[in-house]
Design an enzyme around this catalytic site. Structure first.
Site, PDB file in Angstrom:
ATOM      1  CE  LYS A 208      -2.831  -3.390   1.229  1.00  0.00           C
ATOM      2  NZ  LYS A 208      -3.569  -4.261   0.354  1.00  0.00           N
TER       3      LYS A 208
HETATM    4  C1  LIG Z   1      -4.242  -5.450   1.467  1.00  0.00           C
HETATM    5  C2  LIG Z   1      -5.696  -5.593   1.525  1.00  0.00           C
HETATM    6  C3  LIG Z   1      -6.358  -6.075   2.674  1.00  0.00           C
HETATM    7  C4  LIG Z   1      -5.635  -6.680   3.836  1.00  0.00           C
HETATM    8  O1  LIG Z   1      -4.708  -5.877   4.472  1.00  0.00           O
HETATM    9  P1  LIG Z   1      -3.531  -6.573   5.321  1.00  0.00           P
HETATM   10  O2  LIG Z   1      -2.892  -5.409   6.003  1.00  0.00           O
HETATM   11  O3  LIG Z   1      -2.625  -7.251   4.353  1.00  0.00           O
HETATM   12  O4  LIG Z   1      -4.149  -7.524   6.282  1.00  0.00           O
HETATM   13  C5  LIG Z   1      -7.738  -6.086   2.671  1.00  0.00           C
HETATM   14  N1  LIG Z   1      -8.454  -5.678   1.610  1.00  0.00           N
HETATM   15  C6  LIG Z   1      -7.856  -5.236   0.483  1.00  0.00           C
HETATM   16  C7  LIG Z   1      -8.709  -4.773  -0.663  1.00  0.00           C
HETATM   17  C8  LIG Z   1      -6.467  -5.194   0.394  1.00  0.00           C
HETATM   18  O5  LIG Z   1      -5.898  -4.779  -0.741  1.00  0.00           O
END
Ligand SMILES: *Cc1c(COP(=O)(O)O)cnc(C)c1O
Length: 406
Positions: A208
């Site tokens: 992210k």
């Molecule tokens: C990355 C992601 C998550 C999960 O986040 P984590 O921090 O990896 O647990 C949930 N939903 C979406 C759409 C994502 O891209």
């Protein structure tokens, strides 16, 4: 910037031995610099490593950034989603309308919360929940709508919220990818996470824009929901470690509600605070690169570039293109890899995985657009430090794989 581009910045799937040094353009790279390293050292020297002042400051700064009344840090984005759904008090078997076309964490959170996922198809131009199909999916058992701002592109909140309000159903926003994205409601622009629904959930995974390694955040305008989430995050414990530490008299804590450990460390929060300060600049550079991709890739016959609706300003967490129908996805990705360009397939569909067998979910109508998007899209390299030369190489590689095919 050059001194900051060491191996510490490589995405988890790009090892220092492979990739950049051999000319591979990676899919993504987190932007970590000396300020993050100094922040970690400061916490390690402080004698307080978790749920302390750094977490509290990160929560306050994040709430301020997105315009939310409350922000609660969590151990990761999946935990943030689970906490949000738990805070709504769903009874077993409650239905949550969401999309299959998302990272599996979205559907996982519904199941972990003891609820039943109902998958809605996507609208193909944005890859987000199709609001035109939403109302017909609502039943007497619907307890929440979990919409996803996929790849950082805001979903059609105006329409989704209008339908949810008509039916009195809370909306949880999976904003895992959407830190720094904006949406226009009526006439003004607001950041995702205000939140526009009842609760929004962010991830700070290295894929992210803002990363803490692992980390997440829940935002809400509702003080009672915020209070519940703080309890659920910390074993239902009535007094935090910090509040006991700071109290002038002895405090005995109580455990009135069930909870679990979904806490963030101060080490992660300190990194997050530096990253948050960098975020507007990271978003601006990604938006400029995405704009350049739109222009250059639109010239390649058969390749479809992503659409940004007039009411959205995405952070371009990922840039996905649709391949011409005649191109095989895997073979094309391999040819691009051979040309030194790392890609990933389009967003997955949870309902096609063995982890979600028939009977563990239902859908209203087909999920044809979700499946088509998975099968024909690829994500191409995009990161804030990407150079124009890198980008030109990606464009040239895409042009060559599209031209070479019959
Ligand atoms: C990355 C992601 C998550 C999960 O986040 P984590 O921090 O990896 O647990 C949930 N939903 C979406 C759409 C994502 O891209």
């Amino acid at each position: 910037m050059a001194a900051e581009q060491g191996s510490a910045q490589l995405a988890p799937d790009a090892s220092p031995q492979s990739g950049v040094s051999h000319g591979l353009i990676p899919l993504a790279r987190p932007e970590i610099g000396d300020a993050e390293i100094a922040a970690v050292a400061r916490v390690l020297r402080s004698g307080w490593l978790t749920q302390g002042r750094e977490v509290a400051a990160f929560e306050a700064e994040f709430a301020n950034f997105v315009g939310a009344g409350h922000a609660i840090a969590a151990s990761n984005g999946s935990a943030a989603l689970l906490l949000a759904l738990r805070a709504l008090g769903l009874e077993p078997g409650a239905e949550v309308i969401t999309v299959s076309h998302s990272f599996i964490a979205t559907a996982d959170a519904v199941r972990e919360a003891g609820a039943f996922p109902v998958f809605l198809d996507i609208e193909p131009t944005t890859g987000n929940m199709d609001p035109a199909k939403l109302e017909a999916t609502i039943t007497a058992r619907t307890r929440a709508i979990l919409c996803v701002h996929q790849l950082g592109m805001p979903c059609d909140l105006a329409q989704i919220l209008a339908i949810a309000r008509r039916h009195g159903i809370p909306v949880v926003e999976d904003a895992a990818c959407a830190a720094g994205s904006e949406v226009r409601l009526d006439t003004h622009w607001e950041r995702i996470g205000k939140p526009h629904g009842t609760i929004a959930c962010f991830s700070f995974h290295p894929r992210k824009l803002l990363t803490t390694g692992e980390g997440g955040m829940v935002t809400t305008a509702d003080a009672e929901i915020a209070r519940k989430i703080r309890l659920l995050r910390n074993h239902g414990m009535s007094a935090s470690a910090l509040s006991r530490h700071e109290a002038p008299e002895v405090v005995f804590e109580r455990y009135d509600t069930p909870g679990f450990n979904h806490r963030m460390t101060d080490i992660a929060a300190a990194v997050g605070r530096v990253q948050l300060a960098r975020l507007p600049d990271i978003v601006a550079r990604r938006r400029a690169l995405a704009g350049r991709y739109h222009t250059l890739l639109a010239r390649i016959p058969g390749l479809a570039t992503p659409t940004e609706p007039g009411w959205a300003r995405g952070n371009w967490q990922s840039y996905g293109v649709r391949l011409p129908e005649r191109l095989d996805q895997r073979a094309t990705m391999q040819r691009l890899l051979d040309l030194g360009v790392a890609t990933r397939r389009g967003v997955m569909c949870a309902h096609r995985e063995a982890a979600f067998p028939t009977g563990s979910w239902r859908s209203a109508g087909t999920l044809a657009e979700s499946e088509r998007a998975q099968d024909t899209s690829i994500l191409v390299p995009l990161f804030a430090q990407m150079t124009v030369d890198d980008q030109d190489r990606v464009v040239a590689a895409l042009a060559s794989v599209c031209a070479r095919c019959p």
